[in-house]
Design a protein around this motif. Structure first.
Motif, short mmCIF file in Angstrom:
data_model
loop_
_atom_site.label_atom_id
_atom_site.label_comp_id
_atom_site.label_asym_id
_atom_site.label_seq_id
_atom_site.Cartn_x
_atom_site.Cartn_y
_atom_site.Cartn_z
N GLY A 102 0.83 -1.20 0.00
CA GLY A 102 0.00 0.00 0.00
C GLY A 102 0.86 1.25 0.00
N ALA A 103 0.16 2.38 -0.20
CA ALA A 103 0.86 3.66 -0.12
C ALA A 103 1.38 3.87 1.30
CB ALA A 103 -0.10 4.78 -0.51
N THR A 104 0.68 3.31 2.27
CA THR A 104 1.07 3.53 3.67
C THR A 104 2.49 3.04 3.93
OG1 THR A 104 -1.24 3.18 4.24
CG2 THR A 104 0.31 3.15 6.06
N ILE A 107 4.94 5.38 2.25
CA ILE A 107 5.12 6.63 3.03
C ILE A 107 6.09 6.38 4.19
CG2 ILE A 107 3.93 8.24 4.59
CD1 ILE A 107 1.37 7.65 2.73
N TYR A 128 -3.58 13.14 6.23
CA TYR A 128 -3.77 11.69 6.42
C TYR A 128 -2.91 11.25 7.61
CZ TYR A 128 -3.54 6.71 5.32
OH TYR A 128 -3.59 5.35 5.39
N TYR A 131 1.02 10.08 8.05
CA TYR A 131 2.21 10.95 7.85
C TYR A 131 2.87 11.25 9.20
CZ TYR A 131 -0.16 12.12 3.40
OH TYR A 131 -0.80 12.08 2.19
N ASN A 173 -0.35 16.04 -0.56
CA ASN A 173 -1.31 14.98 -0.88
C ASN A 173 -2.29 15.58 -1.89
OD1 ASN A 173 -4.16 13.62 0.91
ND2 ASN A 173 -3.12 12.80 -0.89
N ASP A 205 1.84 12.29 -2.33
CA ASP A 205 0.93 11.15 -2.14
C ASP A 205 -0.25 11.35 -3.09
OD1 ASP A 205 -1.07 9.43 -1.32
OD2 ASP A 205 -0.88 9.88 0.81
N VAL A 207 -2.65 8.93 -4.13
CA VAL A 207 -3.47 7.71 -4.18
C VAL A 207 -4.86 7.93 -4.80
CG1 VAL A 207 -2.31 6.55 -2.25
CG2 VAL A 207 -4.36 7.89 -1.81
N TYR A 208 -5.30 9.21 -4.83
CA TYR A 208 -6.62 9.49 -5.45
C TYR A 208 -6.46 10.03 -6.87
CZ TYR A 208 -8.13 8.86 -0.66
OH TYR A 208 -8.35 8.32 0.59
N SER A 235 -1.21 4.07 -5.15
CA SER A 235 -1.57 2.68 -4.89
C SER A 235 -2.83 2.32 -5.66
CB SER A 235 -1.75 2.43 -3.39
OG SER A 235 -2.94 3.02 -2.92
N LYS A 238 -7.64 2.54 -4.03
CA LYS A 238 -8.77 3.44 -4.32
C LYS A 238 -9.21 3.25 -5.76
CE LYS A 238 -7.17 5.15 -0.50
NZ LYS A 238 -7.75 4.88 0.80
N LYS A 246 -3.77 -3.80 -0.63
CA LYS A 246 -2.58 -3.07 -0.21
C LYS A 246 -1.43 -3.20 -1.22
CE LYS A 246 -2.27 -1.17 3.38
NZ LYS A 246 -2.65 0.23 3.72
C1 LIG Z 1 -4.13 10.30 1.49
C2 LIG Z 1 -3.96 8.84 1.67
N1 LIG Z 1 -2.76 8.29 1.48
C3 LIG Z 1 -2.55 6.97 1.63
C4 LIG Z 1 -3.59 6.14 1.97
C5 LIG Z 1 -3.33 4.68 2.17
O1 LIG Z 1 -3.29 4.02 0.99
P1 LIG Z 1 -3.04 2.43 1.00
O2 LIG Z 1 -4.32 1.79 1.39
O3 LIG Z 1 -2.63 2.14 -0.39
O4 LIG Z 1 -1.98 2.15 2.00
C6 LIG Z 1 -4.87 6.66 2.18
C7 LIG Z 1 -5.97 5.77 2.58
O5 LIG Z 1 -7.01 6.19 3.05
C8 LIG Z 1 -5.06 8.05 2.01
O6 LIG Z 1 -6.26 8.60 2.19
#
Ligand SMILES: Cc1ncc(COP(=O)(O)O)c(C=O)c1O
Length: 386
Positions: A102-104, A107, A128, A131, A173, A205, A207-208, A235, A238, A246
């Motif tokens: 995932g992006a998490t 990050i 988010y 961070y 973001n 970031d 992701v959207y 990622s 979404k 993830k």
């Molecule tokens: C701004 C932002 N970045 C990252 C994420 C996490 O993304 P991932 O589920 O790919 O880890 C989210 C998930 O809500 C998000 O809102």
């Protein structure tokens, strides 16, 4: 007993878990946590099942075994191809992309890879929540700059005042959770100018990236001179409605990606192999899907915004993401208001003060998530109308 790590023991339960638990207790419709209440496309799920079934058959490397640590090559190639196709960005799949959980995780790994204890990092609030935690684990000093309602722009003087020689990175973001804001070119260019002048990195970031309504997305790395100092994170959660898979990534200059990979290698090592196989194919075949996906979400956004306006909410129309913010009437407090909505109206939302560190702007707003079935949105609006 000797004390545990003092940074992580200070972390609180995330507001999303708290509100989801309350929603379950009160049987409320959950418009709080940011995930769809419907499954992603069956064809992608079937691709993953197929990859699992292949296993070690026919002697090729088992899809149920560890994947290469940077991500399987077909997935890195698909990611690279899409950046070129959609945005004319060049990322070498061999050295400038790492696939993460995932992006998490991207990050977290980026924070660990770039930050030395004492470095300062600017984050635009509301932000988010991962961070802050990632930056604190990396030993950074977090410096918030507030995006101000109703259009969530930042004050350039506040940003300039936040910068000093210790400023190592700015986290951007875009499109922005929770506000639904899309940063304008002028805003990004002004950050770019400061990045060049004061020599800091940008963690972007995105992701959207495919959830934009009136405009299309431009990655930060597309702006002049920013590619060499930007870590682009995204990622598939979404975009494909498969948040539980993830699968995310970080892209950028190869020295930075190598450092990010060094962290990834010793935290999770790799990402679920069969899911990567499916995602590689999904990313190579997403054109038709994206048309339907965007139309679907546009309809959801319009249903929620119209419905909430009719219920009397002061909705700040989101330009992107699947969230909408509402400004509360004077004198209301976000946490109390959200609790009341759950108990009295059976609708769960998120109090936005949880996304702020410095300003109390968040106590005046709540966030709705519209990544929900049409039926869920209609029922929520019906409850709020009563
Ligand atoms: C701004 C932002 N970045 C990252 C994420 C996490 O993304 P991932 O589920 O790919 O880890 C989210 C998930 O809500 C998000 O809102």
């Amino acid at each position: 007993m000797k004390p545990l790590n003092h940074t992580v023991t200070e972390f609180k339960e995330s507001i999303f878990s708290t509100m989801t638990k309350l929603a379950i207790d009160h049987e409320a419709i959950n418009l709080s946590q940011g995930f769809p209440d419907f499954d992603g496309p069956q064809w992608i799920i079937d691709l993953a099942k197929n990859a699992m079934d292949q296993g070690n058959k026919l002697g090729y490397v088992g899809k149920n075994q560890y994947a290469p640590s940077s991500g399987i090559l077909p997935l890195r190639e698909a990611i690279s191809k899409n950046y070129k196709r959609f945005y004319n960005l060049d990322f070498d799949p061999a050295s400038e992309i790492v696939v993460t959980n995932g992006a998490t995780e991207a990050i977290f790994c980026a924070c660990m890879a770039l930050i030395n204890p004492g470095d300062e990092v600017i984050v635009f609030e509301p932000f988010y929540d991962s961070y802050l935690a990632s930056l604190q684990m990396a030993g950074a000093r977090v410096v918030p700059v507030t995006l101000k309602a109703p259009n969530f722009s930042f004050d350039s003087e506040e940003l300039i005042a936040a910068i000093n020689p210790k400023t190592k990175m700015v986290i951007l973001n875009n499109p922005h959770n929770p506000t639904g804001k899309i940063f304008s070119s002028e805003e990004i260019k002004s950050i770019a100018e400061l990045a060049r002048k004061f020599d800091f990195y940008i963690l972007s970031d995105e992701v959207y990236e495919f959830l934009t309504y009136e405009t299309s997305h431009t990655p930060t790395a597309c702006f002049e001179d920013l590619a060499n100092r930007t870590i682009t994170i995204s990622s598939t959660g979404k975009t494909f409605g498969l948040t539980g898979w993830k699968i995310g990534w970080a892209c950028g200059p190869k020295e930075i990606i190598k450092a990010i990979h060094n962290v990834h290698q010793f935290t999770t090592f790799c990402v679920a192999h069969p899911l990567q196989v499916a995602m590689a194919e999904a990313l190579n075949n997403m054109d038709q899907y994206l048309i339907e996906f965007k139309a679907d979400y546009l309809k959801k956004r319009n249903t929620l915004v119209k419905g909430l306006k009719e219920c009397g909410f002061n909705i700040l129309n989101p330009q992107g993401t699947y969230f909408a913010m509402a400004l509360l009437p004077e004198g209301e407090n976000d946490v109390d208001y959200c609790k009341r909505l759950i108990v009295e109206k059976k609708v769960a939302t998120i109090p936005t003060s949880a996304f702020y560190l410095k300003s109390n702007e968040g106590s005046k707003m709540i966030r709705f998530c519209f990544a929900k079935k049409d039926e869920t949105l209609k029922n929520a609006i019906k409850n709020l109308t009563l």
